[in-house]
Scaffold this active site. Structure first.
Site, PDB file in Angstrom:
ATOM      1  N   GLU A 257      59.145  43.617  36.976  1.00 29.64           N
ATOM      2  CA  GLU A 257      58.521  44.852  36.525  1.00 29.64           C
ATOM      3  C   GLU A 257      57.044  44.538  36.379  1.00 29.64           C
ATOM      4  O   GLU A 257      56.612  44.047  35.342  1.00 29.64           O
ATOM      5  CB  GLU A 257      59.121  45.272  35.182  1.00 29.64           C
ATOM      6  CG  GLU A 257      58.613  46.616  34.747  1.00 29.64           C
ATOM      7  CD  GLU A 257      58.811  46.894  33.256  1.00 29.64           C
ATOM      8  OE1 GLU A 257      58.890  48.064  32.906  1.00 29.64           O
ATOM      9  OE2 GLU A 257      58.865  45.948  32.447  1.00 29.64           O
ATOM     10  N   HIS A 329      65.783  53.446  33.828  1.00 34.45           N
ATOM     11  CA  HIS A 329      66.054  53.805  32.434  1.00 34.45           C
ATOM     12  C   HIS A 329      64.788  54.167  31.650  1.00 34.45           C
ATOM     13  O   HIS A 329      64.876  54.529  30.496  1.00 34.45           O
ATOM     14  CB  HIS A 329      66.769  52.631  31.758  1.00 34.45           C
ATOM     15  CG  HIS A 329      65.887  51.421  31.702  1.00 34.45           C
ATOM     16  ND1 HIS A 329      65.510  50.724  32.826  1.00 34.45           N
ATOM     17  CD2 HIS A 329      65.258  50.816  30.670  1.00 34.45           C
ATOM     18  CE1 HIS A 329      64.711  49.743  32.482  1.00 34.45           C
ATOM     19  NE2 HIS A 329      64.529  49.768  31.175  1.00 34.45           N
ATOM     20  N   ASP A 330      63.612  53.985  32.267  1.00 31.69           N
ATOM     21  CA  ASP A 330      62.358  54.344  31.595  1.00 31.69           C
ATOM     22  C   ASP A 330      61.786  55.654  32.128  1.00 31.69           C
ATOM     23  O   ASP A 330      60.707  56.073  31.715  1.00 31.69           O
ATOM     24  CB  ASP A 330      61.301  53.244  31.806  1.00 31.69           C
ATOM     25  CG  ASP A 330      61.652  51.956  31.084  1.00 31.69           C
ATOM     26  OD1 ASP A 330      62.326  52.022  30.041  1.00 31.69           O
ATOM     27  OD2 ASP A 330      61.258  50.887  31.578  1.00 31.69           O
TER      28      ASP A 330
END
Ligand code: GLC
Length: 564
Positions: A257, A329-330
């Site tokens: 990420e 999920h963000d």
């Protein structure tokens, strides 16, 4: 371009709290994942990435780890996880875990010892500083709002640093002992046969700590911490060491990420890079201002979207390999982000799927994306579990938004939009759990949007995703889709996105109309084979003047053969 199995793979991301609940406590678990492996196999994916399942107080959805070696009991135990690894392996599916090593939970043993005894060696595992003039060491804002410095309870004028919530103290990577602990832990899991890791927030590990007061960039008098802790000089030494001491030894797959600046991409994802791939944020975060204050939406356009995709694809292919994603999920659900409410339907969803799945890089599909799950309209702020959602709401109010405006921003962008339980079928709680209450509300549209219903409909989004995955993994177009060069087509018509993928004399073309009107396009006549599209009847090849229907997407090729 070196061929690698993970370049030819399709990844599926699992948010374990919401995937499948096997013991009916309202929360997903590892056994739930095991029970759904057949679904994943049938979808055609061959890697799963599971968001954190380690022991955690769950202040930030498990990204606050209190014991790296133990599976949290809400998800099962270590034996369950090993069973999952084994059963997935038997189906040809590799498992990636989430690696969260920028910070731990404040309930981690190391941090508890650091607080208890300031002279213990664990004090230097974290970042403690004295305050300045009776205040925090500086006015950095944590990513989740408020000061990034938390006063140490019971000590005067002493603070610890947390880039995320105050329950996530940052680790001190300068301390070699910390790094050794991390490498040992990583190798412990790799030794068990893990495929690799998705690596969380890794660009933050090197800090350039400066004391004092900096010009505030928000109403709260604080300033964006990223200027001092993102991708700081010297980080490369640790990333190299991390790779050499762990991942490289096991030939693991790693996806970071990390929004790496273009000029540094080669170091990260080149042939000798620190990671196998990094995520491309350029189009998923297009609606968020640089400071991360998502309650203030950026006024993005599709022109920008096309530009960002084109640039990122070109830069990435010059440097190495990328990871593609529309959702995680963000993020809220992609369909709500990119498509106006009135046009949300299977056609526009398939359009997005086509655009994304044919790009160069390894695609990551987030649970429910393949079903076309949408954002949820929560009724009250209390319905939201996500800590960042509450923070953004309060910052919006502080910035002068009315309650209604702040709530509508939260509805649009909350991370909980994608964290609602997976919609398996139209039974109670969408077939996710038999509990009275699920940990987060089930989206009421589950009776319409669910896997059971889509499975039986050959024209469903789910079956369309299956076809796209098959094209990438097991068709005569596989090589060109995986390894072909990405070539953007600059069309006169700016209401479309068109690109080619080229490998030797094999070529495919992807044409996307992202508007609600018919669009004329000029296409190379060599593209005379229709591969797949989102309209049952496409005129794209037959017509004299080519046009794309509203939200139409097509894949064309200059060669044909049996699909496999
Ligand atoms: C990453 C995760 C996010 C988490 C944060 C802090 O951005 O994706 O969910 O809140 O790191 O660990």
């Amino acid at each position: 371009m070196k061929k690698q199995w993970w370049k030819e793979s399709v990844v599926y991301q699992i948010y374990p709290k919401s995937f499948m609940d096997s013991d009916n406590d309202g929360m997903g678990d590892i056994r739930g994942i095991i029970n759904k492996l057949d679904y994943l196999k049938e979808l055609g994916i061959n890697i799963i990435w599971i968001c954190p399942i380690y022991k955690s107080p769950m202040d930030d959805g498990g990204y606050d780890i209190s014991d790296y070696y133990t599976i949290d009991e809400m998800f099962g135990d270590n034996a369950d996880f090993e069973e999952l690894l084994e059963k997935a392996q038997a189906l040809g599916i590799k498992v990636l875990m989430d690696l969260v090593v920028n910070h731990t939970s404040d309930e981690h043993d190391w941090f508890e010892k650091a607080l208890k005894d300031p002279s213990s060696k664990y004090r230097d595992y974290y970042i403690f500083r004295e305050g300045v003039a009776g205040q925090a060491p500086n006015n950095w804002r944590s990513y989740f709002g408020d000061s990034a410095w938390e006063p140490v309870p019971g000590e005067e004028n002493m603070y610890y640093l947390h880039a995320f919530t105050k329950k996530q103290p940052d680790l001190n990577w300068e301390n070699q002992e910390v790094r050794e602990e991390i490498y040992n832990m990583i190798n412990y899991w790799l030794e068990k046969g893990l495929g690799g890791f998705r690596i969380d927030a890794i660009l933050n590990i090197k800090k350039r700590i400066e004391m004092g007061h900096f010009t505030p960039d928000g109403e709260d008098g604080l300033t964006f911490i990223g200027h001092w802790i993102l991708n700081q000089p010297g980080i490369e030494t640790w990333l190299k060491e991390l790779n050499e001491r762990t991942f490289k030894l096991y030939n693991s797959v790693t996806v970071a990420e990390a929004a790496v600046p273009n000029e540094r991409l080669k170091e990260y994802i080149g042939p000798e890079g620190f990671f196998s791939m990094v995520f491309d944020f350029s189009y998923t975060d297009i609606d968020v201002p640089e400071t991360g204050e998502w309650f203030k939406s950026s006024n993005w356009t599709w022109d920008q979207m096309r530009e960002n995709i084109f640039i990122n694809q070109l830069v990435t292919q010059d440097n190495g390999w990328g990871a593609l994603y529309l959702e995680n999920h963000d993020q809220p659900r992609s369909i709500n982000k990119y498509i106006p409410e009135k046009d949300i339907n299977d056609t526009s969803k398939k359009m997005l799927a086509t655009l994304f799945m044919m790009l160069r890089g390894t695609p990551f599909i987030y649970q429910g994306q393949e079903l076309g799950m949408t954002n949820i309209k929560m009724e009250t702020l209390e319905d939201y579990d996500d800590i960042a959602t509450h923070d953004q709401y309060h910052r919006a109010i502080l910035a002068g938004f009315t309650d209604e405006e702040a709530f509508s921003a939260v509805n649009r962008r909350s991370r909980d939009n994608s964290r609602t339980p997976m919609q398996w079928d139209d039974s109670k709680n969408s077939g996710f759990s038999l509990a009275e209450k699920t940990w987060l509300k089930v989206n009421p549209n589950y009776t319409e949007i669910n896997a059971g219903k889509e499975k039986n409909n050959p024209l469903s989004l789910l079956n369309y995703y299956k076809q796209l995955i098959e094209l990438r993994k097991d068709s005569i177009y596989k090589d060109v889709i995986v390894y072909g060069r990405f070539v953007p087509i600059k069309e006169a018509n700016t209401n479309v996105i068109i690109y080619e993928r080229i490998l030797d004399n094999k070529r495919i073309l992807v044409a996307i109309n992202f508007t609600d009107e018919k669009q004329a396009v000029s296409l190379d006549p060599d593209y005379n084979k229709f591969v797949i599209g989102n309209y049952t009847q496409s005129n794209i090849i037959m017509e004299e003047i080519h046009y794309l229907q509203p939200y139409e997407s097509v894949i064309l090729a200059n060669y044909e053969g049996e699909l496999k």
